[in-house]
Design a protein around this motif. Structure first.
Motif, mmCIF file in Angstrom:
data_model
loop_
_atom_site.group_PDB
_atom_site.id
_atom_site.type_symbol
_atom_site.label_atom_id
_atom_site.label_comp_id
_atom_site.label_asym_id
_atom_site.label_seq_id
_atom_site.Cartn_x
_atom_site.Cartn_y
_atom_site.Cartn_z
ATOM 1 N N UNK A 1 13.958 66.592 72.107
ATOM 2 C CA UNK A 1 12.273 65.994 72.464
ATOM 3 C C UNK A 1 12.161 64.777 71.621
ATOM 4 N N UNK A 2 13.020 64.231 70.786
ATOM 5 C CA UNK A 2 12.928 63.039 70.096
ATOM 6 C C UNK A 2 14.278 62.255 70.570
ATOM 7 N N UNK A 3 14.142 61.684 71.696
ATOM 8 C CA UNK A 3 15.287 60.565 72.300
ATOM 9 C C UNK A 3 15.616 59.600 71.192
ATOM 10 N N UNK A 4 16.724 59.400 70.855
ATOM 11 C CA UNK A 4 17.188 58.127 70.096
ATOM 12 C C UNK A 4 17.311 56.882 70.995
ATOM 13 N N UNK A 5 16.407 55.857 70.462
ATOM 14 C CA UNK A 5 16.772 54.538 71.401
ATOM 15 C C UNK A 5 17.124 53.236 70.699
ATOM 16 N N UNK A 6 17.255 53.202 69.362
ATOM 17 C CA UNK A 6 17.527 51.843 68.802
ATOM 18 C C UNK A 6 18.907 52.152 68.080
ATOM 19 N N UNK A 7 19.894 51.124 67.758
ATOM 20 C CA UNK A 7 21.043 51.522 67.260
ATOM 21 C C UNK A 7 21.267 49.892 66.570
ATOM 22 N N UNK A 8 22.131 49.897 65.393
ATOM 23 C CA UNK A 8 22.846 49.075 64.784
ATOM 24 C C UNK A 8 24.336 49.290 64.966
ATOM 25 N N UNK A 9 25.094 48.300 65.355
ATOM 26 C CA UNK A 9 26.640 48.589 65.630
ATOM 27 C C UNK A 9 27.270 47.807 64.237
ATOM 28 N N UNK A 10 27.980 48.611 63.698
ATOM 29 C CA UNK A 10 28.839 48.175 62.604
ATOM 30 C C UNK A 10 30.394 48.348 62.963
ATOM 31 N N UNK A 11 31.178 47.117 62.848
ATOM 32 C CA UNK A 11 32.529 47.132 63.117
ATOM 33 C C UNK A 11 33.470 46.347 62.402
ATOM 34 N N UNK A 12 34.609 46.660 62.295
ATOM 35 C CA UNK A 12 35.648 45.877 61.583
ATOM 36 C C UNK A 12 35.930 44.788 62.611
ATOM 37 N N UNK A 13 36.238 43.702 62.097
ATOM 38 C CA UNK A 13 36.172 42.381 62.857
ATOM 39 C C UNK A 13 37.481 42.019 63.399
ATOM 40 N N UNK A 14 38.470 42.687 63.546
ATOM 41 C CA UNK A 14 39.607 42.480 64.509
ATOM 42 C C UNK A 14 39.206 42.749 66.034
ATOM 43 N N UNK A 15 40.411 42.453 66.681
ATOM 44 C CA UNK A 15 40.157 42.727 67.972
ATOM 45 C C UNK A 15 39.556 44.076 68.385
ATOM 46 N N UNK A 16 40.256 45.071 67.440
ATOM 47 C CA UNK A 16 39.840 46.441 67.782
ATOM 48 C C UNK A 16 38.325 46.693 67.658
ATOM 49 N N UNK A 17 37.765 46.394 66.483
ATOM 50 C CA UNK A 17 36.420 46.575 66.381
ATOM 51 C C UNK A 17 35.517 45.586 67.153
ATOM 52 N N UNK A 18 35.845 44.547 67.427
ATOM 53 C CA UNK A 18 35.089 43.411 68.149
ATOM 54 C C UNK A 18 35.038 43.720 69.566
ATOM 55 N N UNK A 19 36.366 44.368 70.157
ATOM 56 C CA UNK A 19 36.272 44.612 71.783
ATOM 57 C C UNK A 19 35.523 45.699 71.741
ATOM 58 N N UNK A 20 35.229 46.760 71.152
ATOM 59 C CA UNK A 20 34.522 48.039 71.374
ATOM 60 C C UNK A 20 32.823 47.471 71.193
ATOM 61 N N UNK A 21 32.606 46.942 70.191
ATOM 62 C CA UNK A 21 31.198 46.453 69.982
ATOM 63 C C UNK A 21 30.565 45.416 71.098
ATOM 64 N N UNK A 22 31.741 44.590 71.671
ATOM 65 C CA UNK A 22 31.295 43.769 72.835
ATOM 66 C C UNK A 22 31.118 44.715 73.942
ATOM 67 N N UNK A 23 31.719 45.638 74.123
ATOM 68 C CA UNK A 23 31.675 46.402 75.563
ATOM 69 C C UNK A 23 30.360 47.248 75.278
ATOM 70 N N UNK A 24 29.953 47.716 74.315
ATOM 71 C CA UNK A 24 28.677 48.611 73.990
ATOM 72 C C UNK A 24 27.519 47.639 74.201
ATOM 73 N N UNK A 25 27.751 46.309 73.532
ATOM 74 C CA UNK A 25 26.400 45.531 73.750
ATOM 75 C C UNK A 25 26.354 45.085 75.279
ATOM 76 N N UNK A 26 27.551 45.051 76.086
ATOM 77 C CA UNK A 26 27.320 44.448 77.483
ATOM 78 C C UNK A 26 26.659 45.761 78.188
ATOM 79 N N UNK A 27 26.747 47.003 77.913
ATOM 80 C CA UNK A 27 26.483 48.132 78.569
ATOM 81 C C UNK A 27 25.117 48.778 78.179
ATOM 82 N N UNK A 28 24.869 48.422 76.936
ATOM 83 C CA UNK A 28 23.590 49.536 76.441
ATOM 84 C C UNK A 28 22.533 49.094 77.022
ATOM 85 N N UNK A 29 22.105 48.227 77.656
ATOM 86 C CA UNK A 29 20.628 47.965 78.220
ATOM 87 C C UNK A 29 20.569 49.068 79.430
ATOM 88 N N UNK A 30 21.729 49.093 80.244
ATOM 89 C CA UNK A 30 21.874 50.049 81.511
ATOM 90 C C UNK A 30 21.427 51.622 81.159
#
Length: 399
Positions: free
Chosen positions: A169-198
């Motif tokens: 009954x209380x849907x979650x609407x906002x997020x902060x992404x925290x990630x380690x900055x190598x290609x591992x964490x950066x690629x996941x954060x990038x993909x979430x940002x690109x798809x989140x609005x949808x």
């Protein structure tokens, strides 16, 4: 019962490859393992190496490679220390050791150059853990990946988020992404940002940090000022623990902390040793199939042999070894090209992963690899979604 043939011969002083000077007796097949056995990721790397040892022990005790007259598997272990440049030099040393194939590497930043070097040398490379999309996007013939890529992790997270959000009954609407900055964490954060609005998720901020950082206070202060519904976290073990404990020391409590391919939240030691910090934490990650009797047997064997729990990373290393050995068996040869071609034709059903048959597409990606949603309850990580693998009902929002 046949004895296990692992390489225990001491390494040369100028090499991290254990047993690279071993003289084969003509009735063994060498495969290589390249993981972080020292440095900040050593705990995870050693767990993965041990899982490969277990898989090899099982095959050797069952008669070895039957198509090669019972040849035993010999493991040549290599330590990349978490360093990209070591990934290249250790592949070169494994090449000199005449391995038929390589398993590795846990770190995407090492997997990228290591697989490139393996491609140049024509060595089949089965990536157990390494999420960067680029690993299987370069047209390589000798690279095969077991786990889901970064974009798949992100898509799975957003799909699960959307589904479970409908149940509250209380849907979650906002997020902060925290990630380690190598290609591992950066690629996941990038993909979430690109798809989140949808998926109607508003990302308030994306906060990178070094996995080796000694201080996340600036990140934590930013989170507490923004007050997101969810903190999304892609980290390794050390910085993941630091993040969770830091948040708990503030007056702000997000409604959920959710890992996406998080190296801490699905880590066996974090789950069992950090009870004060981990209750109800979620993680969209690879894991063991909780419905599989074979997976239970493997977990018990690993615990008995190494006195530690088989975590998701180690489970994928175990299966990577089984898949590579299966390819050698079907190839009936130690010719690297023949083994590569056998890997292309992999159709492995008797496995311990939460997916359908293990098969690789033309890029070398395991086409049925998927992440599930795990949640920690009283020192145990349970699959809570999707329903076909669900062990218990999820708690959401977690706070």
């Amino acid at each position: 019962m046949m004895s296990v043939l692992l390489v225990i011969v001491g390494a040369c002083s100028d090499s991290n490859v254990q047993g690279s000077d071993y003289e084969s007796d003509g009735n063994s097949v060498k495969i290589g393992s390249i993981h972080p056995l020292s440095g900040g990721l050593a705990q995870e790397g050693q767990e993965m190496r041990d899982a490969i040892r277990l898989a090899i022990e099982e095959v050797n005790e069952a008669g070895g490679i039957k198509s090669l007259d019972g040849a035993k598997i010999e493991l040549v272990e290599s330590d990349h220390e978490g360093l990209a440049e070591k990934g290249v030099t250790e592949v070169q040393k494994l090449d000199s050791a005449k391995v038929v194939g390589i398993i590795g590497t846990y770190s995407s930043g090492v997997a990228l150059p290591a697989t490139q070097e393996a491609e140049r040398s024509g060595i089949p490379f089965v990536v157990d853990i390494g999420s960067a999309d680029e690993i299987t996007e370069r047209g390589f013939k000798y690279t095969f990946r077991m786990q889901p890529p970064a974009t798949s992790f992100s898509k799975d997270f957003l799909t699960y988020f959307e589904e479970i959000n409908k149940s509250t009954n209380t849907p979650l609407k906002t997020a902060v992404i925290v990630h380690e900055d190598s290609v591992f964490g950066s690629s996941i954060a990038k993909a979430i940002n690109e798809q989140a609005e949808e998926y109607e998720l508003e990302v308030l901020a994306t906060l990178p940090h070094s996995a080796a950082t000694a201080d996340l206070s600036t990140t934590i202060n930013k989170i507490t000022s923004l007050k997101p519904d969810i903190v999304l976290s892609t980290t390794y073990l050390r910085d993941g623990v630091m993040l969770v404990e830091g948040l708990q020391n503030t007056k702000f409590t997000p409604k959920a902390i959710i890992g996406v391919a998080n190296g801490a939240f699905s880590n066996a030691s974090f789950i069992t040793d950090e009870a004060a910090a981990n209750q109800n934490l979620m993680d969209v990650n690879y894991t063991i199939n909780p419905k599989s009797e074979e997976a239970t047997k493997v977990k018990e064997a690993y615990l008995e042999k190494y006195n530690k729990h088989l975590g998701p990373n180690a489970a994928y290393s175990y299966m990577a070894a089984k898949v590579l050995i299966d390819a050698i068996e079907r190839a009936g040869s130690t010719d690297r090209t023949a083994v590569m071609q056998a890997l292309e034709e992999t159709d492995y059903t008797d496995h311990i992963l939460p997916q359908d048959t293990i098969k690789f597409d033309e890029k070398g990606q395991n086409i049925n690899a998927r992440a599930v949603l795990n949640q920690i309850f009283e020192n145990e990580s349970k699959v809570v979604y999707p329903e076909e693998y669900q062990e218990v009902e999820y708690v959401y929002p977690a706070n």
